[in-house]
Motif scaffolding. Sequence first.
Motif, PDB file in Angstrom:
ATOM      1  N   ILE A 539       0.606 -18.941  40.804  1.00 33.48           N
ATOM      2  CA  ILE A 539      -0.359 -19.293  41.852  1.00 33.48           C
ATOM      3  C   ILE A 539      -1.788 -19.101  41.334  1.00 33.48           C
ATOM      4  CG2 ILE A 539      -1.243 -18.645  44.126  1.00 33.48           C
ATOM      5  CD1 ILE A 539       1.636 -17.905  44.909  1.00 33.48           C
ATOM      6  N   GLU A 540      -2.050 -17.968  40.676  1.00 31.03           N
ATOM      7  CA  GLU A 540      -3.403 -17.680  40.178  1.00 31.03           C
ATOM      8  C   GLU A 540      -3.837 -18.672  39.113  1.00 31.03           C
ATOM      9  OE1 GLU A 540      -3.156 -13.587  39.000  1.00 31.03           O
ATOM     10  OE2 GLU A 540      -3.814 -12.864  40.966  1.00 31.03           O
ATOM     11  N   GLU A 541      -2.904 -19.126  38.280  1.00 39.55           N
ATOM     12  CA  GLU A 541      -3.251 -20.105  37.255  1.00 39.55           C
ATOM     13  C   GLU A 541      -3.621 -21.447  37.887  1.00 39.55           C
ATOM     14  OE1 GLU A 541      -3.925 -21.604  33.412  1.00 39.55           O
ATOM     15  OE2 GLU A 541      -3.827 -19.585  34.256  1.00 39.55           O
ATOM     16  N   LYS A 542      -2.925 -21.830  38.935  1.00 42.37           N
ATOM     17  CA  LYS A 542      -3.261 -23.082  39.635  1.00 42.37           C
ATOM     18  C   LYS A 542      -4.642 -22.982  40.287  1.00 42.37           C
ATOM     19  CE  LYS A 542       1.477 -24.670  40.590  1.00 42.37           C
ATOM     20  NZ  LYS A 542       2.179 -23.748  39.703  1.00 42.37           N
ATOM     21  N   ILE A 543      -4.951 -21.821  40.869  1.00 45.69           N
ATOM     22  CA  ILE A 543      -6.284 -21.616  41.451  1.00 45.69           C
ATOM     23  C   ILE A 543      -7.359 -21.727  40.375  1.00 45.69           C
ATOM     24  CG2 ILE A 543      -7.800 -19.929  42.573  1.00 45.69           C
ATOM     25  CD1 ILE A 543      -5.325 -18.834  44.022  1.00 45.69           C
ATOM     26  N   ARG A 544      -7.103 -21.100  39.235  1.00 50.26           N
ATOM     27  CA  ARG A 544      -8.081 -21.142  38.128  1.00 50.26           C
ATOM     28  C   ARG A 544      -8.319 -22.575  37.658  1.00 50.26           C
ATOM     29  NH1 ARG A 544      -8.369 -21.721  32.901  1.00 50.26           N
ATOM     30  NH2 ARG A 544      -6.139 -22.025  32.690  1.00 50.26           N
ATOM     31  N   LYS A 545      -7.261 -23.349  37.523  1.00 51.47           N
ATOM     32  CA  LYS A 545      -7.407 -24.733  37.068  1.00 51.47           C
ATOM     33  C   LYS A 545      -8.212 -25.565  38.058  1.00 51.47           C
ATOM     34  CE  LYS A 545      -3.321 -25.133  34.122  1.00 51.47           C
ATOM     35  NZ  LYS A 545      -2.012 -25.809  33.918  1.00 51.47           N
TER      36      LYS A 545
END
Length: 685
Positions: A539-545
Amino acid sequence: MTTSLLNPILSLIFLLSVSSFVFVFSKKINFPYTVSLVITSLLIVPFVNLWYLSFIRDFSLTPDMLFYVFLPILIFESAYNINYKDLLKSIYSIFSLSIFWLILSVLTIATWMYYVFPLFWFNIPFLVCLLFWSLISATDTVAVLTMFKSIWAPKRVVTIFEWESLFNDWTSLALFLVILWLIIEWTEIKLTTLNQWLNMFLSMSIWWIIFGLFTWYLFSRIIGKIKNNEAVEIALTMILAHLTFILSNLIWDHLTIYGFTLHISWVISTTVAGIVMWNYWRYKISPKIAEYMEKFWWFMAFISNSLVFMLLWLTFYDVKIDYFNWFIYLMIIWFLLCIFARALAVFIPISILNKFKIEKEIPLSWQYIFAWWSPRWAISFMMILMIPDNLNLPSWNFPFSIKDFLTIITISTIMFSLFINIPSIWTFIKKLKLNKLTQLEKIEQEQSKIIIFLENINRINFAFEKVNITKQEYDELKYKFNGYIQKSKQIIKEISQNNDLLKRVISIYSLWIQKKYLIELLTYNEIDEKNFKYLLVRIEEKIRKLEEWNIKILDLKDDYEINILEKFVLFFIKKNPSNEYVKNRSLRICIFRALSELKNMKKIDFWFDNSLYDEIIEIYEKRYKELKKNKSDINEKFIALENELFERSIVKNSEYTLNSLKKKWIINEKLYDIFIEKLEERIYS
């Protein structure tokens, strides 16, 4: 109470009182707290010899107190919120600034100092020049993080600064220790000297990793066994910070294997402990304690930083040098050399990295900030305290000691840093517009305002229905808040020229909802820690992208490529059907909650076409159907597990209901304690 104990306690109370008033005052006038504290300390110093204030000096800062009490707290707290993933994005610039070019700048500026100072009748030995520039090159991680948190500089700027500061201290300390050994032993710089420094540096590079992994494993096992014990869990983090620092120091001083000394940097080891705590242990801590944990460490850092600042100025008040006669003409030269050394260590390596496009380009405006702002403080003073009082060289012909000389020029450099660099950084940031909101943040800000204003209008309607306010006041308030809403809608209209930006905003919002409910599932004990981390990193990686504009629309596919450290953690997760069921169940619940929230948000008029929500909602509905289909395929095999997980949520809900009853004074403290003890046995069993 004896006088010997009373005076230090009075001194401590006095210093804490002054620090508290200075903190409040600096907040009111919007002035850096550290600079305000130094000014206050300088004003206090002349009065400490008065008999009725002499007790202030009875609580003194010794090297052991600085090393073993305050520094572990300051280092651990500064590392507590560092995300190691951010290091990987700027690793080349960080290592270039903190290691290779720092060494080059120390050698270059020390050489200039050696040849320039004789023009002012200061023939300073080359080893002393090197010793000074090695200790003054250590930047202060605590000051970096504190300042940039308050001015909201770009995330990558903060990342480079904090990691560069960390490794900068590591490089400077290794240089300082070797040069100090050369002066103590009075030997010349030879190839063997460089070889010794390289061995020490590499040893520090290797052993802190091994030691950090050891502390991570040990304390993760302990914390994992303890649940819902606030005092014990907070105490364990204190033990971790200080024990890591002390053991690293003891190993350095006393442990030798086959003639090889294990050089474990106590600065790096304690930082690693804080980083690991944040990245991997924070969800081992009971969820309701996590908020208290951050506040506790902020408070400890505030106390430590305040006392260290004030006590150091009182400690160095006794340095016996006629400051103005000897150094007034050289202070500006030292400061300019520091600025030049920093500029040399910033512009050259970053220009090379930008030219060859080795990593994402660092703008020129950022380079100005890196070059201008390099605060010195705690680590430099720590190195000063490590210098023996009787340190001497045959070529040292001054009436004062080498330590007194280095103390004064270090204080001078720090004073310039405090009174020129730190106050001016805010002006630099504003002038270069580095803290301005992105378009995405502006839309999020105005959306939040609209939601708040709508809630206020609902509150106004409720108050009018209950006849708590008059018709005139009702009309005025409603008109005012409707005006605010129209203003926010107009700003959104001006910012959003295309739908892609708005879709990103909606997508980020939906992912934050998923994260919120995933943490709630962990709180309710419906998901174990390992599966929680598995879903959280995705989830955090998708937010970062989405935030970095790398993708234009939400993607709920589980295609996140994990790094080597995450692979190491996930290696211990047994891939069995139960794990897969818990993971899919948790993801299904989070996506369902996000879907519900998106449908509610769609009903709010934010000016833009609310049909933009439809594409995101469609993605969520499709993903939810896939997970629901998976559930129907395997549900029969895991009926017992599903019942157990649901029962945990019911028990946790009982805890929230119990807290509500307590707040309403329906049950007393005695009954509450009896109920909560039984519930926690069931929750954490």
